[in-house]
Every structure is written in C-alpha cells, then in structure tokens.
Design an enzyme around this catalytic site. Structure first.
Site, mmCIF file in Angstrom:
data_model
loop_
_atom_site.group_PDB
_atom_site.id
_atom_site.type_symbol
_atom_site.label_atom_id
_atom_site.label_comp_id
_atom_site.label_asym_id
_atom_site.label_seq_id
_atom_site.Cartn_x
_atom_site.Cartn_y
_atom_site.Cartn_z
ATOM 1 N N CYS A 161 -7.689 0.636 -8.431
ATOM 2 C CA CYS A 161 -7.836 -0.787 -8.735
ATOM 3 C C CYS A 161 -6.587 -1.558 -8.349
ATOM 4 O O CYS A 161 -5.474 -1.195 -8.711
ATOM 5 C CB CYS A 161 -8.110 -0.953 -10.229
ATOM 6 S SG CYS A 161 -8.348 -2.657 -10.743
ATOM 7 N N GLU A 220 -12.303 -2.859 2.736
ATOM 8 C CA GLU A 220 -12.358 -1.514 2.185
ATOM 9 C C GLU A 220 -13.419 -1.406 1.099
ATOM 10 O O GLU A 220 -13.701 -2.366 0.381
ATOM 11 C CB GLU A 220 -10.990 -1.115 1.630
ATOM 12 C CG GLU A 220 -9.912 -1.077 2.703
ATOM 13 C CD GLU A 220 -8.563 -0.607 2.178
ATOM 14 O OE1 GLU A 220 -8.487 -0.188 1.005
ATOM 15 O OE2 GLU A 220 -7.581 -0.669 2.941
#
Length: 403
Positions: free
Chosen positions: A370, A112
């Site tokens: 994150c 990703e």
C-alpha cells in the site's frame, strides 16, 4: 438494478465511434453500450450478452472462437472491432505470493496492478486484486509515493477492466484445463489514482465486475476506496451498489489537511456526513459499514489522543477500521509506527467498540504494498522526471540551509 452511466463520447478506446477509421475496442463496454454498437452494425442488440460472456467468462478475445455467433458476424467483428487489452510490460512475484503487473496503456504511460492471495497454498482461496484507476494521482497525499509522481490522465473503462482480465488470465498459464476460470474473488479500487475523480469509467467497469453477463462478483466483494471526493460519494450509492472504503489517515482537520490535501476542499464534517448517507440511504442489506483506512505514521497520527479523537469522529458511523503500517519509499518524510504503538492504538479502538484490524504488509519486496505503486519499471514519464527534480531541489535546499 444497477444503474451504469454511459461513457462520454470522447472516452476512447472503450467507447463506440461510428466514424472512427480504426477498429472499435469493445472491451469495457457495458451491456447498453455494446447493444448500441451491435445495433449500429446491423445486428441484434442481444448479441451483446453473448459477446460479454465470451470475453469475461471464457477469456476469449478472438472473435473467430466465439462459436455461438454466426460465421458472418464473426467475420464482421474481426473486420470492424477488436478486444484490446493493456500491454503487460513487466510482472513480478513476491515471496508471500503477491503478484504485480506493470501495464503500458495508450500513450505509453505505465500503471500497476497487484494481486494478493489470502493463502497462496490454496488454489481456490481468496484472491484480491488491487486495480488502478488513473495514471498517477492528483491528490498529492504526503505519505503516498503514487501522489508524488503527479497526475497524467484518467484510465478508460477498457484499461481498468483489462487489469482484471489479465490477472485472471495469469492464473490459467500452465493450468491443464480446457475451461477458463475467473480466479480473482475480490476487487478493490485502491491502486494508482482517485477512483471518484475518474467517475464514469470506474463505475462502468465495476458494473462489469458485478454483471451476471461478465464477472458476476458479489457486491460485497467489490470495494471502492476514496480519499473523500464528497459530491461523487453521494452520486455513487445511487449509481452502483459496492462496498466503500475511506482513506482517512487523520482524526482532525488540521492534521488531515497536511496528510490528505483534498481535506481542505471537503473537510471531515462533510466527509463523515457523506459516509453516513452512503451507509444509511443505500440498501442496508449490503451496506452495513464502511471501511476506514488509517496509515500509521510514527509520531504524526499514532498517539493515544489521536485514537480517542478517531473514536469521537466515527461515532454514529457503522465502520470497521483498518490500520495500515506505513510502507516507506525513497525520500519519504515519515517512519512506520512501532508494532507496540500500532497495537496500543488498536486496543483503544477495540475497547471503544469498533472492529479494528491491522493490515498485514504484503508485496513490499516488489514495491507492491500500500502506497508504493508508482510505475517504477521503465518509467520515463514526465511524472518521474518531475519527482526526481523535486528530490534534487530538496537536497539543494538542505545543503544551502546547512551552509
């Protein structure tokens, strides 16, 4: 001059193989490698810079469109070479303007990539691309979903730089312009994987990001984040001049051993020494500080005492501290610190003279924040099966203990 190490001979598909039966993928080759390829096929090495500009500055992947090359060379390249990009399997757009791509790379693995615009209403504003360097991650940090998926393999230079190429291309979709524009302004090597454990392809890719013949990004706009592979930190500042971030997350060895297991091999004393060397031994005009990343885990690493320990640990290291609110994932063993606790922690650091910022969570509605990158879409890899099995085992153990 930036020193870019040559890729090893078995680093496919971004490396030239003279005897390979298939076409050579020249994406990800640096100027030296591409010059060697042209010399092998009987052409002048200076053609490398011409082709690099076509690929990275004009977004051209069809040799027939490289009009300043002779017709014969274009035909030769079409027969013998290719520019193979990672395949986009899925893309998502967050309400806050964040974009996420799921790429399929060689072998069917998924990685990703996330693009975070500073302000999506500004066409020419800052756009930061978070790039993956590995399929999964071997470090097994306890607060990171990527680490819980396990490690599969390193990405090649082509698969790394291809993420940047696709991100720039996405901004050209629907744009009424005949000229290619590289819209990504900043790159952070903070996606899936530990960049310094995939050293040569990562450094080679960052060299393309900096090269005037490719993306031409400023040294201050390319950042590598590491959990602390200390020997490679000493190599890094000799090989390439980029910004450094350290995934710290704990102010003492006992806690960091639990959160970031690589600390057992390279403890904080060695990590901080390497960070100081990176700042002081490198060109001071470009390395005035390192960024310290610190995820805020409720009741784990967010007390006033932890903040004071962090102040002492970072004494003498020019640094900026980025506090990261924890982004939860399924079966995560932690909770996010409260906003009040995060601000209290930040105040201690600011009062001690540090520049401390609190990261704004972006892209969490599409699992792009994150610590959330796991290749979830159509993920049928062994990593996913292993993680699911661990969840079942944990649930079984809990039931057994309750009984």
């Amino acid at each position: 001059m930036t020193k870019i190490p040559m890729q090893p001979a078995d680093s496919t598909p971004a490396t030239f193989h003279p005897n390979a039966p298939t076409k050579t993928n020249i994406l990800g080759m640096n100027q030296e490698q591409l010059g060697a390829y042209f010399k092998h096929i009987g052409e002048k090495p200076f053609r490398a810079t011409q082709v690099m500009k076509w690929i990275y500055q004009h977004g051209v992947t069809d040799f027939a469109q490289m009009t300043n090359l002779s017709k014969g060379l274009r035909e030769k390249l079409s027969e013998q070479a290719c520019i193979e990009l990672p395949e986009v399997m899925h893309k998502e757009f967050s309400e806050d303007g964040t974009r996420k791509w799921v790429f399929k790379v060689a072998g069917g693995s998924l990685v990703e990539t996330v693009l975070i615009p500073a302000d999506d209403s500004k066409v020419n504003g800052r756009k930061t691309l978070c790039i993956s360097s590995q399929v999964g991650c071997a470090l097994d940090c306890s607060f990171c979903s990527t680490g819980k998926q396990g490690f599969e393999r390193d990405l090649t230079a082509a698969e790394i730089i291809g993420q940047l190429w696709v991100a720039n291309a996405s901004y050209m979709e629907g744009v009424d312009s005949t000229e290619w524009q590289n819209n990504v302004t900043n790159v952070v090597m903070m996606g899936m994987g530990e960049p310094l454990l995939n050293y040569t392809p990562v450094v080679s890719s960052m060299g393309l990001m900096l090269s005037d013949h490719a993306y031409g990004l400023s040294k201050r706009r390319v950042t590598l984040s590491t959990s602390g592979v200390v020997p490679k930190m000493y190599e890094l500042y000799k090989d390439i001049d980029v910004a450094l971030a350290i995934s710290l997350h704990a102010p003492n060895d006992e806690l960091r051993n639990e959160l970031v297991p690589i600390n057992k091999k390279y403890p904080l004393s060695e990590l901080i020494a390497a960070a100081k060397a990176y700042v002081h031994d490198n060109n001071p005009r470009h390395k005035k500080h390192v960024t310290i990343e610190y995820v805020m885990l409720a009741g784990v690493n967010d007390s006033d005492e932890h903040a004071q320990q962090l102040v002492a640990l970072l004494d003498g290291l020019p640094s900026k501290i980025n506090l990261i609110p924890f982004n939860p994932f399924p079966h995560a063993p932690y909770d996010r610190s409260s906003n009040n606790r995060i601000h209290a922690f930040s105040n201690i650091l600011n009062n001690a003279g540090f520049v401390c910022t609190i990261r704004q969570t972006r892209g969490d509605d599409i699992d792009a924040a994150c610590g959330q990158l796991v290749g979830q879409v159509a993920d049928r890899t062994r990593r996913s099966a292993k993680w699911q099995q661990s969840i079942k085992q944990r649930a079984a153990n809990e039931q057994q203990s309750e009984g």
